[in-house]
Design an enzyme around this catalytic site. Structure first.
Site, PDB file in Angstrom:
ATOM      1  CG  PHE A 172      -0.205   0.418   2.522  1.00  0.00           C
ATOM      2  CD1 PHE A 172      -0.014   1.765   2.839  1.00  0.00           C
ATOM      3  CD2 PHE A 172       0.307  -0.534   3.388  1.00  0.00           C
ATOM      4  CE1 PHE A 172       0.669   2.148   3.991  1.00  0.00           C
ATOM      5  CE2 PHE A 172       0.999  -0.161   4.541  1.00  0.00           C
ATOM      6  CZ  PHE A 172       1.176   1.183   4.836  1.00  0.00           C
ATOM      7  CE  LYS A 196      -3.025  -8.388  -4.249  1.00  0.00           C
ATOM      8  NZ  LYS A 196      -3.719  -7.277  -3.571  1.00  0.00           N
ATOM      9  CD  GLU A 199      -5.264  -5.813   0.338  1.00  0.00           C
ATOM     10  OE1 GLU A 199      -4.538  -5.921  -0.669  1.00  0.00           O
ATOM     11  OE2 GLU A 199      -4.938  -6.230   1.476  1.00  0.00           O
ATOM     12  CB  SER A 249       4.460  -7.627   5.336  1.00  0.00           C
ATOM     13  OG  SER A 249       3.617  -8.672   4.882  1.00  0.00           O
ATOM     14  CB  CYS A 304      10.429  -0.281   2.347  1.00  0.00           C
ATOM     15  SG  CYS A 304      11.152   0.334   0.840  1.00  0.00           S
ATOM     16  CD  GLU A 403       8.668  -2.781   8.038  1.00  0.00           C
ATOM     17  OE1 GLU A 403       7.990  -3.807   7.821  1.00  0.00           O
ATOM     18  OE2 GLU A 403       9.182  -2.113   7.124  1.00  0.00           O
TER      19      GLU A 403
HETATM   20  P1  NAD Z   1       1.431  -6.604   2.940  1.00  0.00           P
HETATM   21  O1  NAD Z   1       2.405  -7.732   2.898  1.00  0.00           O
HETATM   22  O2  NAD Z   1       0.407  -6.592   3.985  1.00  0.00           O
HETATM   23  O3  NAD Z   1       0.661  -6.529   1.537  1.00  0.00           O
HETATM   24  C1  NAD Z   1       1.367  -6.584   0.317  1.00  0.00           C
HETATM   25  C2  NAD Z   1       0.554  -7.381  -0.693  1.00  0.00           C
HETATM   26  O4  NAD Z   1       0.479  -8.746  -0.287  1.00  0.00           O
HETATM   27  C3  NAD Z   1      -0.866  -6.888  -0.838  1.00  0.00           C
HETATM   28  O5  NAD Z   1      -1.171  -6.847  -2.213  1.00  0.00           O
HETATM   29  C4  NAD Z   1      -1.690  -7.899  -0.065  1.00  0.00           C
HETATM   30  O6  NAD Z   1      -2.963  -8.089  -0.640  1.00  0.00           O
HETATM   31  C5  NAD Z   1      -0.868  -9.166  -0.157  1.00  0.00           C
HETATM   32  N1  NAD Z   1      -0.933  -9.986   1.060  1.00  0.00           N
HETATM   33  C6  NAD Z   1      -0.915  -9.555   2.345  1.00  0.00           C
HETATM   34  N2  NAD Z   1      -0.919 -10.590   3.198  1.00  0.00           N
HETATM   35  C7  NAD Z   1      -0.949 -11.713   2.460  1.00  0.00           C
HETATM   36  C8  NAD Z   1      -0.945 -13.105   2.760  1.00  0.00           C
HETATM   37  N3  NAD Z   1      -0.955 -13.551   4.013  1.00  0.00           N
HETATM   38  N4  NAD Z   1      -0.973 -13.982   1.739  1.00  0.00           N
HETATM   39  C9  NAD Z   1      -0.968 -13.549   0.469  1.00  0.00           C
HETATM   40  N5  NAD Z   1      -0.971 -12.244   0.128  1.00  0.00           N
HETATM   41  C10 NAD Z   1      -0.950 -11.332   1.095  1.00  0.00           C
HETATM   42  O7  NAD Z   1       2.314  -5.258   2.963  1.00  0.00           O
HETATM   43  P2  NAD Z   1       1.799  -3.761   3.107  1.00  0.00           P
HETATM   44  O8  NAD Z   1       1.350  -3.548   4.506  1.00  0.00           O
HETATM   45  O9  NAD Z   1       0.890  -3.417   2.008  1.00  0.00           O
HETATM   46  O10 NAD Z   1       3.172  -2.969   2.864  1.00  0.00           O
HETATM   47  C11 NAD Z   1       4.050  -2.619   3.894  1.00  0.00           C
HETATM   48  C12 NAD Z   1       5.255  -3.535   3.908  1.00  0.00           C
HETATM   49  O11 NAD Z   1       5.910  -3.493   2.659  1.00  0.00           O
HETATM   50  C13 NAD Z   1       6.296  -3.110   4.925  1.00  0.00           C
HETATM   51  O12 NAD Z   1       6.799  -4.257   5.561  1.00  0.00           O
HETATM   52  C14 NAD Z   1       7.381  -2.459   4.075  1.00  0.00           C
HETATM   53  O13 NAD Z   1       8.676  -2.482   4.621  1.00  0.00           O
HETATM   54  C15 NAD Z   1       7.309  -3.298   2.857  1.00  0.00           C
HETATM   55  N6  NAD Z   1       7.887  -2.626   1.713  1.00  0.00           N
HETATM   56  C16 NAD Z   1       9.095  -3.057   1.281  1.00  0.00           C
HETATM   57  C17 NAD Z   1       9.698  -2.432   0.223  1.00  0.00           C
HETATM   58  C18 NAD Z   1      11.027  -2.880  -0.274  1.00  0.00           C
HETATM   59  O14 NAD Z   1      11.380  -2.532  -1.390  1.00  0.00           O
HETATM   60  N7  NAD Z   1      11.765  -3.660   0.492  1.00  0.00           N
HETATM   61  C19 NAD Z   1       9.060  -1.352  -0.414  1.00  0.00           C
HETATM   62  C20 NAD Z   1       7.798  -0.954   0.060  1.00  0.00           C
HETATM   63  C21 NAD Z   1       7.224  -1.609   1.128  1.00  0.00           C
END
Ligand code: NAD
Length: 519
Positions: A172, A196, A199, A249, A304, A403
């Site tokens: 997000f 995708k 959401e 994540s 991030c 984090e």
């Molecule tokens: P998230 O993992 O909750 O969601 C990311 C995507 O994964 C979404 O599209 C979501 O629908 C899907 N998802 C979530 N849980 C899932 C599961 N259990 N099974 C399958 N799909 C699932 O992450 P977020 O909260 O949207 O983003 C924040 C995180 O992203 C932080 O940890 C941040 O550090 C990381 N991030 C990392 C970078 C990088 O380049 N390293 C860049 C941006 C964000």
């Protein structure tokens, strides 16, 4: 299902994407070049995090629709891969122009759905735009290699070919930049794509998709589906999808990495972070404190690459000055031009942030600035957290190990550069790390010994431009080919080598069954 015609090329500057002109809050799928409402009756509300107003509704794309999206991408691949690379690049040229022209609309949509300030949202778009610009030079980036006369009369060359249908799963926090890390590189290499979006804020992806279609991307080259775990699992399991780009994540990223690679797919998975800023006593004090405040609290700490932990080496006086600067920041709805930081993404995120701060306090950390109870007049329902600073934090505390992903800066102390480097290297994450110093010797030691993908020397958020790659080490990355840059092109292509012989062969050569060797 209702079919949403593409709006004409004159986008308004309002936040509403064009499908909203049909008076529907529902975000459509994009399948085979058509923006189509999902048949699913289930949807998730996208809430403005400053007001809780429902901005739009994201459907849970059905399995049949997902299959249609993959099949549209598969069908489009055969002609797209054979479209001249110059023609593919030209679409990126057009896309970068359209993104510039729609910068305000994209930024306003990001601020409305994600919460960050408009200026920060423009940066979100701009850092993605730079990847599109880079993709405009794909012919050079995708070049193969050639060695003449590897054996007498025989030459070998390599071709970087697209993989087929590729996929991207987005977080997000950068609703424009991260989709733009993914599909422009993939499609310009000749792949087709199923994206995708998060959401929580799919709007920017949808606007970008409209622009990509307007730029001339043929039907089926870019498709968009929506949902959460189920659709992600469907992506991991589908044998027609050859590669998965993930950012988010660790829980989701490691699940996706395991599940998709078990099906033989390539996976690049960028995950969580705990980025440290190490401050040496010889650092330029003002510049360093400004950098720490900006990198700790910008985007409400939801980057991030946010510098969420400061390690002061042999100094504790700076903490007070840090507090003064952090106190001066203005927390407000992101559309307020004076706002320095907006709300965090959700009520649950705010709750989690506050809980981690409390756990730090409970285990002995001192709270130098507490933004948990902040109220923003006029936006009492917003998920606001004011800048928060904890000091005397130690490596065993939950607030350090996890984090936080909010506007919380954690302060630690070390007696020497070695000790500071050890602290950073013992942390499970390895996304970014920065050193503030005027000593070249210390800088060189730090960049050599530190275990992090992105290293900054007097640069707090060292996100590399697209001619390099965004990397990550330890728990911050899984896979072996990183996002954008040369590695990004390698991720979205596979190598074919061709060995060809053109010479007059003597008819008397006979048959040899020995393994051919260079002659
Ligand atoms: P998230 O993992 O909750 O969601 C990311 C995507 O994964 C979404 O599209 C979501 O629908 C899907 N998802 C979530 N849980 C899932 C599961 N259990 N099974 C399958 N799909 C699932 O992450 P977020 O909260 O949207 O983003 C924040 C995180 O992203 C932080 O940890 C941040 O550090 C990381 N991030 C990392 C970078 C990088 O380049 N390293 C860049 C941006 C964000």
């Amino acid at each position: 299902p209702r079919i949403f015609a593409l709006a004409n090329s004159q986008f308004s500057t309002a936040a509403e994407p064009s499908w909203r002109h049909g008076n529907s809050l529902r975000v459509p799928n994009l399948i085979g070049g058509r923006f189509v409402d999902s048949e699913s009756s289930d949807s998730i509300d996208v809430l403005n995090p400053a007001t809780q107003e429902v901005v739009s509704q994201v459907p849970l794309t059905t399995n049949d629709e997902f299959k249609s999206a993959v099949s549209a991408a598969k069908q489009a691949f055969s002609s797209w891969r054979n479209t001249p690379i110059t023609a593919r690049q030209r679409i990126m040229f057009k896309l970068q122009d359209l993104i510039r022209k729609n910068m305000d609309k994209l930024a306003l949509n990001i601020t409305t759905e994600q919460g960050k300030t408009l200026k920060d949202a423009q940066g979100d778009v701009f850092r993605g735009l730079e990847v599109v610009e880079h993709a405009c030079g794909m012919a050079t980036l995708q070049m193969g290699e050639y060695v003449s006369n590897v054996s007498s009369g025989i030459d070998t060359y390599s071709i970087r070919e697209p993989l087929g249908v590729c996929s991207g799963i987005c977080p997000f926090n950068f609703p424009a930049m991260i989709p733009l890390w993914m599909f422009p590189v993939a499609v310009t290499c000749g792949n087709t794509f199923v994206l995708k979006p998060s959401e929580k804020d799919p709007g920017a992806s949808m606007i970008l998709a409209e622009l990509a279609v307007e730029a001339g991307l043929p039907n089926g080259v870019l498709n968009i589906v929506h949902g959460t775990n189920d659709i992600v699992n469907a992506i991991c399991d589908d044998d027609d999808i050859k590669a998965v780009s993930f950012v988010g994540s660790n829980t989701a990223g490691m699940h996706i990495y395991g599940r998709a690679s078990a099906r033989g797919k390539r996976v690049q998975s960028n995950m969580g972070a705990k980025n440290h800023g190490v401050v040496l006593h010889d650092a330029n004090v003002d510049a360093t404190l400004n950098a720490l405040v900006a990198a700790g609290f910008g985007a409400a700490g939801q980057r991030c690459m946010a510098l969420s932990t400061v390690v002061f080496v042999g100094d504790s006086k700076s903490e007070e000055k840090l507090v003064e600067r952090a106190k001066a920041l203005k927390v407000n709805i992101g559309t307020d031009p004076e706002a320095d930081l907006g709300p965090v993404i959700s009520k649950q995120a705010k709750e989690r942030i506050c809980k981690l701060v409390q756990s730090g306090i409970n285990s002995g950390a001192k709270v130098l600035l507490d933004g948990r109870a902040i109220k923003v007049p006029g936006y009492e329902q917003g998920n606001f957290v004011g800048p928060t600073i904890l000091s005397d934090v130690t490596a065993d505390m939950e607030c350090y190990k996890e984090e936080i992903f909010g506007p919380v800066l954690i302060c630690m102390k070390a007696d020497s550069l070695e000790e500071a480097i050890n602290i950073v290297n013992r942390n499970k994450y390895g996304n970014g790390a920065a050193l503030f110093t005027t000593s070249g010797v210390a800088a060189r030691k730090f960049q050599t010994e530190i275990e992090a993908g992105q290293v900054g020397i007097n640069v707090p958020i060292p996100v590399p431009l697209p001619f390099f790659s965004f990397t990550g080490s330890k728990a911050s990355f899984a896979g072996d080919l990183n996002f954008y840059g040369k590695a990004g092109v390698q991720f979205f292509t596979q190598i074919k080598t061709v060995t060809q012989q053109w010479k007059d062969l003597p008819s008397s050569a006979g048959v040899s069954l020995a393994m051919p060797t260079s002659q």
